[in-house]
Design an enzyme around this catalytic site. Sequence first.
Site, PDB file in Angstrom:
ATOM      1  N   CYS A 176      33.411  40.773  35.697  1.00  0.00           N
ATOM      2  CA  CYS A 176      32.237  40.499  36.427  1.00  0.00           C
ATOM      3  C   CYS A 176      32.789  39.723  37.636  1.00  0.00           C
ATOM      4  O   CYS A 176      33.723  38.991  37.782  1.00  0.00           O
ATOM      5  CB  CYS A 176      31.066  39.989  35.683  1.00  0.00           C
ATOM      6  SG  CYS A 176      31.255  38.301  35.139  1.00  0.00           S
ATOM      7  N   CYS A 177      31.910  39.827  38.734  1.00  0.00           N
ATOM      8  CA  CYS A 177      32.174  39.189  40.002  1.00  0.00           C
ATOM      9  C   CYS A 177      33.389  39.629  40.557  1.00  0.00           C
ATOM     10  O   CYS A 177      33.643  40.660  41.042  1.00  0.00           O
ATOM     11  CB  CYS A 177      32.021  37.572  39.703  1.00  0.00           C
ATOM     12  SG  CYS A 177      31.562  36.707  41.178  1.00  0.00           S
ATOM     13  N   ILE A 178      34.219  38.799  41.115  1.00  0.00           N
ATOM     14  CA  ILE A 178      35.466  38.914  41.820  1.00  0.00           C
ATOM     15  C   ILE A 178      36.605  39.340  40.724  1.00  0.00           C
ATOM     16  O   ILE A 178      37.545  39.995  41.257  1.00  0.00           O
ATOM     17  CB  ILE A 178      35.800  37.692  42.441  1.00  0.00           C
ATOM     18  CG1 ILE A 178      36.900  38.066  43.352  1.00  0.00           C
ATOM     19  CG2 ILE A 178      36.496  36.656  41.217  1.00  0.00           C
ATOM     20  CD1 ILE A 178      36.865  38.816  44.503  1.00  0.00           C
TER      21      ILE A 178
END
Length: 271
Positions: A176-178
Site C-alpha cells: 500500500c501507499c508508496i
Amino acid sequence: PPPLPPPSAMLTSRGPALCTALRRAAPGGLASFHSSARRCRAARVAVVLSGCGVYDGTEIHEASAVLVHLSRGGAEVHMYAPDVPQMHVIDHSKGQPAEAESRNVLVESARIARGKITSLAKLTTADHDAVIFPGGFGAAKNLSTFAVDGKDCKVNREVERVLKDFHKAGKPIGLCCISPVLAAKVLSGAEVTVGHEEEEGGKWPYAGTAGAIKELGAKHCVKEVTISFAAHVDTKNKVVTTPAFMCETALHHIFDGIGAMVKNVLKLTGK
C-alpha cells in the site's frame, strides 16, 4: 429450578430426526465436527516494516490498519524488517533531517511490532501464506533507493528475495501507499496502483509516482482510495495494492481502503 439435563439428553429430546441428520453429517460422531474445526488453519501472513514514522520509516497508521484488518480476518501475523541503517533520520516535528542521528530499521520497526519482530533475512515462503508491505517513505528510502533514484532505484537484497520467492511460490503479495514501487521494480509486468496519475489540486500529491511505475515496466491502474474502489488485484501475479496515504483524505478512508487490500490478500491465500 430443576437442574438442566446433560447436553446429550437435550439433543436426544429434540427427536430422532435431528439425531439421524447429525449422524449422517458426521459419521464419526459429534467429535468429528470439532476435529474438522481444528484442521482449518489460519492464514499465516508476514508483515514487512521499514522503520517507524512516515518520513523515514513505516507509516504508523497504515501499519496499524494492516494489523487490525489481519486480526479481524483471523490471520496469524509475524513481523519482519531488514537489519540495516536507515537512510537518514527525520525530525517529524520539523520535517527536516536530524543530521546528528542514526537509527536501525529493525530496531525502529520493533516500536510498531511491540518488540515482536524478526530480521527480514529469516523470512521464508515456507512459513507463510502471504506477505504485506505497509507504506511510508521507509519503503522508498530503507527498502529501496526509490526516493533518491526513481526508476533507476535499487531494492534491498532481502526485500527483492522475499518478493521473488513469494511470486515464484504463487503466494499473494499486498502493498500500500508508496510500497507498490517495490513490486513494479522487482516483478516484471506487474499491475499496481498508487491512486491517480494527476495531482488534481493537491488531492494526489505524489501522483508522479505513477509515471515512474510505468517507466519501471509495470502497469499502473488508476484507483480511488475509498473502500469500493481502493484495491487493485493483479490476479495473474497475485499482487494486491491500494493507494492509502498517496491521497489527501480522511483517515477512515485510508483505513477502509487498506481493509480492502487485506481482504483480497487473505482471499487469495485460499484459507
